[in-house]
Structure formats: structure tokens, C-alpha cells
Design an enzyme around this catalytic site. Sequence first.
Site, PDB file in Angstrom:
ATOM      1  N   GLU A 127      -3.519   2.440  -7.152  1.00  0.00           N
ATOM      2  CA  GLU A 127      -3.859   3.576  -6.295  1.00  0.00           C
ATOM      3  C   GLU A 127      -2.861   4.699  -6.512  1.00  0.00           C
ATOM      4  O   GLU A 127      -1.791   4.712  -5.904  1.00  0.00           O
ATOM      5  CB  GLU A 127      -3.970   3.171  -4.828  1.00  0.00           C
ATOM      6  CG  GLU A 127      -3.024   2.102  -4.340  1.00  0.00           C
ATOM      7  CD  GLU A 127      -2.951   2.135  -2.824  1.00  0.00           C
ATOM      8  OE1 GLU A 127      -3.995   2.159  -2.191  1.00  0.00           O
ATOM      9  OE2 GLU A 127      -1.818   2.179  -2.303  1.00  0.00           O
TER      10      GLU A 127
ATOM     11  N   HIS B 270       0.859  -1.190   0.000  1.00  0.00           N
ATOM     12  CA  HIS B 270       0.000   0.000   0.000  1.00  0.00           C
ATOM     13  C   HIS B 270       0.895   1.240   0.000  1.00  0.00           C
ATOM     14  O   HIS B 270       1.966   1.233   0.609  1.00  0.00           O
ATOM     15  CB  HIS B 270      -0.909  -0.017   1.239  1.00  0.00           C
ATOM     16  CG  HIS B 270      -1.960   1.053   1.186  1.00  0.00           C
ATOM     17  ND1 HIS B 270      -1.675   2.357   1.504  1.00  0.00           N
ATOM     18  CD2 HIS B 270      -3.264   1.017   0.833  1.00  0.00           C
ATOM     19  CE1 HIS B 270      -2.784   3.085   1.347  1.00  0.00           C
ATOM     20  NE2 HIS B 270      -3.757   2.285   0.941  1.00  0.00           N
TER      21      HIS B 270
HETATM   22  P1  13P Z   1      -9.119   7.015   0.802  1.00  0.00           P
HETATM   23  O1  13P Z   1     -10.349   6.371   0.202  1.00  0.00           O
HETATM   24  O2  13P Z   1      -9.301   7.374   2.226  1.00  0.00           O
HETATM   25  O3  13P Z   1      -8.610   8.129  -0.047  1.00  0.00           O
HETATM   26  O4  13P Z   1      -7.997   5.888   0.783  1.00  0.00           O
HETATM   27  C1  13P Z   1      -7.800   5.132  -0.341  1.00  0.00           C
HETATM   28  C2  13P Z   1      -6.879   4.033   0.023  1.00  0.00           C
HETATM   29  O5  13P Z   1      -5.768   4.267   0.472  1.00  0.00           O
HETATM   30  C3  13P Z   1      -7.363   2.665  -0.145  1.00  0.00           C
HETATM   31  O6  13P Z   1      -6.455   1.721   0.308  1.00  0.00           O
END
Ligand code: 13P
Length: 261
Positions: free
Chosen positions: A169, A97
Site C-alpha cells: 500500500e 498498516h
Molecule cells: P482507501 O481505499 O480508503 O484509500 O484505503 C486504502 C487502505 O488503507 C486499505 O487498507
Amino acid sequence: MTQTRKTYIIANWKMNFTPGEASLYLHRLANRLPVSRNPQIIIAPSTVSLQSLSLQINRRQMKLAAQNIYWRDAGAFTGETAASQIRSFIDYTLVGHSERRYLFNESDRDIREKVAAALRNGITPILCIGETAEERKHGETKAAIYDQLIGGLHDVSKEDIHKVIIAYEPVWAISSNKNARPAQPVDIADAATLIRSHIAKLYGKDAAEAISVLYGGSVNADTARSFLSLSDIDGLLIGGASLIADSFCAIVEIARELRNE
Ligand code: 13P
């Protein structure tokens, strides 16, 4: 979303909720969510809540994921939790992550070992990748995605690639980043195409078509539909909005509706 690949809706609770709060919240969600394998609903609580939630959860309704694992199976690694210690509680684990990469300096080498440890322990790794704002600004998105895929999948064989899920992400679209800005669906569609083309180069066209690619930047109940409607995106990895039952349940409902179209 295509009909052939499964849809995943994943709640990343990050470092929120005591075990007691997590249990109460899970109970509330369980009363409201469908019993469904598609979309597959996955909850990723803090490690400290995994054991108790694993006893509480109805695995036909939801599965559990760890937010992180350590890659050695045992030994003198103070403060870490091995995949082998929690494998009976979980079916999935996040790996790499962006908060782990950038706040805790996880390297591609750590990440590749964690992906391998997950697979060795029968856990599906959800490999998180994504470029920073700086990389995007300098036109390095393609290279950053490629490097993180090569780094994270270094030890994954052609036989095992179908056991891996990719979560895209972009760091600039995650709310924990202080300059976060919302991603547009077209950005995410482009990145998903890029990811599949990289997977095709590494593992062949069939693997690229079969692999699940999720969107893991900020979403809420108002924006989820635009991302879930993208043909190359197979679900969402949700942070903040997963902590609010109304938002999370609304997003699951949208995923169900789109599956049935
Ligand atoms: P947010 O939805 O709080 O922006 O976080 C996204 C995330 O890091 C999912 O793992």
C-alpha cells in the site's frame, strides 16, 4: 492474478461503524455476496465489533481480520488487545498498516513482534508495506520496500513464510493521505515484482512465487479490474470503497469473474 494462488478481497473498515451498524452492514453484505473460498472475502472491522461479528459471520462465506494486535500475550499494557485475546474471533490480522506506522509511530520492531505474535497464535498476518510520496520522489521506493520487508519478516522462518500475506500500500495512494493520488497499474506491477524479488532473496524462488501479494492503495469498482488483472497481484485491501455495499460487492464480482477466465 494467477490461477495457482488464491485471490483475497479484504474490507478494511478502519474506525467506522458501531457494533450495531457493523452487524447490520455485515447482514446486508451476507445477503449479496457469494459463498466462496476463492476469492476469499475478509472483513476487518474495529476490534470492538470482532466478537459479535464472529458469532454472526458465515465463515464459509467470509472470514474476519483484526486491524491491529498487540504482540505480548498478556500483561500491563493499558488499551491494547493481545492476539491471544481475539484469536478465536479471527483468522487474519493486518500488521503495520501505514496509518499505524505514520499516525501511531509503529516501528519495524513493533511490526516484526506483531507478525511473530500473529503466527504464534495461529493467525495469518497481512503485513502492510509501502513507500511514502517523499521516498518515491527521491528514488527510495526499492529501499523502503526492502527495509519494511526485512523489518517485518525478521522473525519469520523459511518454514513459516507461506503463512504470511503481503499487502503493498503505497502511502501516496491511500485516501487518508491528504495529497493522495491514484496509482497506475504499472506502478503496482513494478512494486509487486520488486516484492517477489526481495522475497526470493530472503526465502528462495519457491516462496517468492507462492506468497500472496495484494494491492492496498485506493481502489473502487471502476479501477479494481485494472489491478486485479495484474499477474503478480493476488487481491485487494480496500478502505473507503468497502464501506459501500454496492462498491464492495461489485469488486468481489470482478474478482470472481477474473478467477473464472
Ligand atoms: P482507501 O481505499 O480508503 O484509500 O484505503 C486504502 C487502505 O488503507 C486499505 O487498507
